[in-house]
Motif scaffolding. Structure first.
Motif, PDB file in Angstrom:
ATOM      1  N   UNK A 384      -1.957   6.558   3.084  1.00  0.00           N
ATOM      2  CA  UNK A 384      -1.872   5.441   2.133  1.00  0.00           C
ATOM      3  C   UNK A 384      -0.976   5.779   0.946  1.00  0.00           C
ATOM      4  N   UNK A 385      -0.988   7.047   0.521  1.00  0.00           N
ATOM      5  CA  UNK A 385      -0.141   7.461  -0.597  1.00  0.00           C
ATOM      6  C   UNK A 385       1.314   7.638  -0.199  1.00  0.00           C
ATOM      7  N   UNK A 386       1.563   7.842   1.104  1.00  0.00           N
ATOM      8  CA  UNK A 386       2.911   8.179   1.578  1.00  0.00           C
ATOM      9  C   UNK A 386       3.613   7.036   2.306  1.00  0.00           C
ATOM     10  N   UNK A 387       3.013   5.851   2.333  1.00  0.00           N
ATOM     11  CA  UNK A 387       3.580   4.743   3.105  1.00  0.00           C
ATOM     12  C   UNK A 387       3.935   3.583   2.176  1.00  0.00           C
ATOM     13  N   UNK A 388       5.136   3.571   1.613  1.00  0.00           N
ATOM     14  CA  UNK A 388       5.496   2.563   0.606  1.00  0.00           C
ATOM     15  C   UNK A 388       5.687   1.152   1.153  1.00  0.00           C
ATOM     16  N   UNK A 389       5.884   1.006   2.476  1.00  0.00           N
ATOM     17  CA  UNK A 389       6.092  -0.337   3.027  1.00  0.00           C
ATOM     18  C   UNK A 389       4.952  -0.731   3.971  1.00  0.00           C
ATOM     19  N   UNK A 390       3.842  -0.023   3.907  1.00  0.00           N
ATOM     20  CA  UNK A 390       2.715  -0.309   4.784  1.00  0.00           C
ATOM     21  C   UNK A 390       2.182  -1.719   4.550  1.00  0.00           C
ATOM     22  N   UNK A 391       1.890  -2.391   5.668  1.00  0.00           N
ATOM     23  CA  UNK A 391       1.347  -3.749   5.571  1.00  0.00           C
ATOM     24  C   UNK A 391      -0.109  -3.807   6.016  1.00  0.00           C
ATOM     25  N   UNK A 392      -0.454  -3.012   7.029  1.00  0.00           N
ATOM     26  CA  UNK A 392      -1.798  -3.141   7.594  1.00  0.00           C
ATOM     27  C   UNK A 392      -2.327  -1.786   8.037  1.00  0.00           C
ATOM     28  N   UNK A 393      -3.575  -1.492   7.649  1.00  0.00           N
ATOM     29  CA  UNK A 393      -4.295  -0.311   8.114  1.00  0.00           C
ATOM     30  C   UNK A 393      -5.614  -0.788   8.713  1.00  0.00           C
ATOM     31  N   UNK A 394      -5.679  -0.772  10.036  1.00  0.00           N
ATOM     32  CA  UNK A 394      -6.870  -1.245  10.750  1.00  0.00           C
ATOM     33  C   UNK A 394      -7.730  -0.042  11.116  1.00  0.00           C
ATOM     34  N   UNK A 395      -8.977  -0.069  10.638  1.00  0.00           N
ATOM     35  CA  UNK A 395      -9.877   1.062  10.836  1.00  0.00           C
ATOM     36  C   UNK A 395     -11.114   0.584  11.589  1.00  0.00           C
ATOM     37  N   UNK A 396     -11.310   1.154  12.765  1.00  0.00           N
ATOM     38  CA  UNK A 396     -12.481   0.817  13.579  1.00  0.00           C
ATOM     39  C   UNK A 396     -13.477   1.963  13.485  1.00  0.00           C
ATOM     40  N   UNK A 397     -14.633   1.684  12.913  1.00  0.00           N
ATOM     41  CA  UNK A 397     -15.628   2.743  12.694  1.00  0.00           C
ATOM     42  C   UNK A 397     -16.852   2.613  13.590  1.00  0.00           C
ATOM     43  N   UNK A 398     -16.936   1.551  14.392  1.00  0.00           N
ATOM     44  CA  UNK A 398     -18.096   1.337  15.273  1.00  0.00           C
ATOM     45  C   UNK A 398     -19.408   1.395  14.493  1.00  0.00           C
ATOM     46  N   UNK A 399     -19.367   0.853  13.273  1.00  0.00           N
ATOM     47  CA  UNK A 399     -20.557   0.782  12.406  1.00  0.00           C
ATOM     48  C   UNK A 399     -21.131   2.151  12.064  1.00  0.00           C
ATOM     49  N   UNK A 400     -20.254   3.164  12.001  1.00  0.00           N
ATOM     50  CA  UNK A 400     -20.720   4.515  11.679  1.00  0.00           C
ATOM     51  C   UNK A 400     -20.676   4.818  10.185  1.00  0.00           C
ATOM     52  N   UNK A 401     -19.930   4.043   9.424  1.00  0.00           N
ATOM     53  CA  UNK A 401     -19.750   4.331   7.998  1.00  0.00           C
ATOM     54  C   UNK A 401     -20.801   3.607   7.164  1.00  0.00           C
ATOM     55  N   UNK A 402     -21.323   4.314   6.160  1.00  0.00           N
ATOM     56  CA  UNK A 402     -22.256   3.660   5.239  1.00  0.00           C
ATOM     57  C   UNK A 402     -21.480   2.935   4.149  1.00  0.00           C
ATOM     58  N   UNK A 403     -22.179   2.222   3.309  1.00  0.00           N
ATOM     59  CA  UNK A 403     -21.531   1.401   2.287  1.00  0.00           C
ATOM     60  C   UNK A 403     -20.725   2.230   1.298  1.00  0.00           C
ATOM     61  N   UNK A 404     -21.243   3.405   0.930  1.00  0.00           N
ATOM     62  CA  UNK A 404     -20.524   4.249  -0.023  1.00  0.00           C
ATOM     63  C   UNK A 404     -19.200   4.737   0.558  1.00  0.00           C
TER      64      UNK A 404
END
Length: 424
Positions: A384-404
């Motif tokens: 994210x810090x190194x991509x100046x023209x990034x448009x989309x970052x799709x992250x699939x976590x399969x409901x493994x990540x908590x709210x924090x």
């Protein structure tokens, strides 16, 4: 003069004319080739003009399932199928440009079986396209007459083994070669590829190799390799699209015996546009990618799909090196893995210099199976810090990540003001 009557006669004569039977032979051949083979042969009953038309069809496709009566007598079904194929080939008159067969019975492919007689007939009729598919889990030996099909351009063979005849001079016109469920005990695949000077597409699906395989081709444009290997060497400079899916047998300790010369493969590429390194391709890499030792950057490479463990030092370092020599990446997809035996290297991505700007042209990134580990979070933060023209970052976590964890991801600093993080 009764013009109305003459017009009616003309309309009547046109209506009664057998337009289809009077079509050029090449058009009738196209019509017959679009029909199931049994229906095409039944056109011999239409009229005298059609009696032998089927016998000059340039494309023949036989499916054993079409001969199943559903009474449980599979042996009888197979006998009818073999008899039909043999009679059709024996009565055929003229070139056979394409032959496709989907069979499921073992005896069809047994030594001295039907396939040997049929292949001999094909080799004498100018065959250009051969496709043989089977459901049997038994490797049959390709008849030696297959290698006499000198005009062959396309071949798709399933469940086979082969040995090149001593006097084999190669397939000079072959442009596509596809093997499915192929077992290799020698480097016969590499030798066959070397004998096809104009081969442009090579697909090896579910390959099992107990030998060192070396594939060297300067004409290949599309390469797909999927299977288990003892040792794999690839030198294909003009490939534009490559998929390498290296599997290992979990029944024994394969990592010591399964090797892929990844550095040699990457270093040979000149025209690569998209590449997929899947399965254990990174894990089994015999030598890592060293950017300073590679002869060139992969400037045409715009899309990568990688399956790797970002927390494994060997795999993370190889991926990092690949990013360094691919300055024009536009799309990246990561299939994230967690190999239980790998040593965690949570600080690797944190130590990468952000000023390298690895992803300066990256538009889209997809990260599947994201767990939020230190290594994965560190890589995402770097991207994210190194991509100046990034448009989309799709992250699939399969409901493994908590709210924090989700909040921390959404708060990560982004070089691109247009970058959107999409959590799936």
């Amino acid at each position: 003069m009764d013009r109305g009557g003459s017009q009616k006669k003309r309309h009547k004569s046109v209506a009664n004319a057998d337009i289809i039977s009077n079509l050029p032979d090449v058009i009738k051949d196209k019509i017959l080739c679009c029909l199931p083979i049994k229906e095409a042969i039944r056109t011999c009953f239409l009229s005298r003009k059609w009696r032998y038309t089927w016998a000059s069809m340039t494309e023949l496709m036989f499916r054993e399932d079409d001969f199943a009566l559903g009474n449980g007598n599979e042996d009888g079904d197979s006998v009818r199928f073999a008899s039909f194929v043999h009679t059709s080939l024996s009565l055929h008159n003229g070139p056979i440009l394409k032959f496709e067969m989907n069979a499921r019975r073992v005896h069809t492919f047994s030594p001295g079986g039907h396939i040997h007689r049929w292949m001999l007939i094909l080799s004498r009729n100018g065959i250009k396209d051969i496709q043989i598919k089977t459901r049997i889990w038994r490797n049959y030996k390709i008849p030696s007459s297959f290698f006499s099909c000198v005009e062959l351009e396309y071949a798709c063979l399933q469940g086979c083994i082969f040995q090149l005849p001593p006097l084999f001079t190669g397939f000079k016109r072959m442009h596509t070669l596809h093997f499915v469920e192929f077992c290799a005990t020698e480097n016969n695949i590499g030798e066959l590829v070397a004998s096809c000077p104009n081969l442009e597409e090579l697909i090896l699906s579910r390959l099992l190799s107990f030998a060192d395989i070396t594939i060297h081709s300067t004409k290949l444009k599309v390469l797909r390799v999927d299977g288990m290997f003892k040792h794999l060497n690839l030198v294909t400079p003009h490939v534009s699209s490559a998929v390498i899916n290296l599997q290992v047998n979990t029944g024994y300790v394969p990592r010591a015996g399964s090797n892929f010369n990844l550095s040699q493969f990457i270093g040979s590429l000149l025209d690569i546009e998209n590449i997929s390194l899947l399965g254990h391709a990174f894990e089994c890499a015999a030598h890592g990618i060293v950017p300073g030792k590679l002869p060139r950057l992969l400037n045409q490479l715009t899309e990568v799909t990688l399956e790797l463990d970002l927390g494994n030092l060997k795999e993370a370092n190889a991926a990092h090196c690949l990013f360094q020599i691919a300055p024009n990446l536009r799309r990246m997809e990561l299939q994230l893995m967690h190999r239980g035996y790998s040593a965690p290297t949570s600080n690797f991505w944190d130590s990468v210099d952000h000023q390298d700007c690895l992803f300066k042209n990256l538009y889209t990134v997809v990260m599947n199976n994201f767990t939020g580990s230190c290594a994965e979070s560190g890589f995402l933060e770097l991207l994210l810090k190194d991509a100046p023209v990034l448009r989309s970052a799709r992250i699939e976590d399969n409901n493994k990540l908590d709210k924090e964890s989700l909040k921390l991801i959404l708060k990560m600093r982004r070089a691109s003001k247009d970058a959107e993080i999409i959590l799936l």
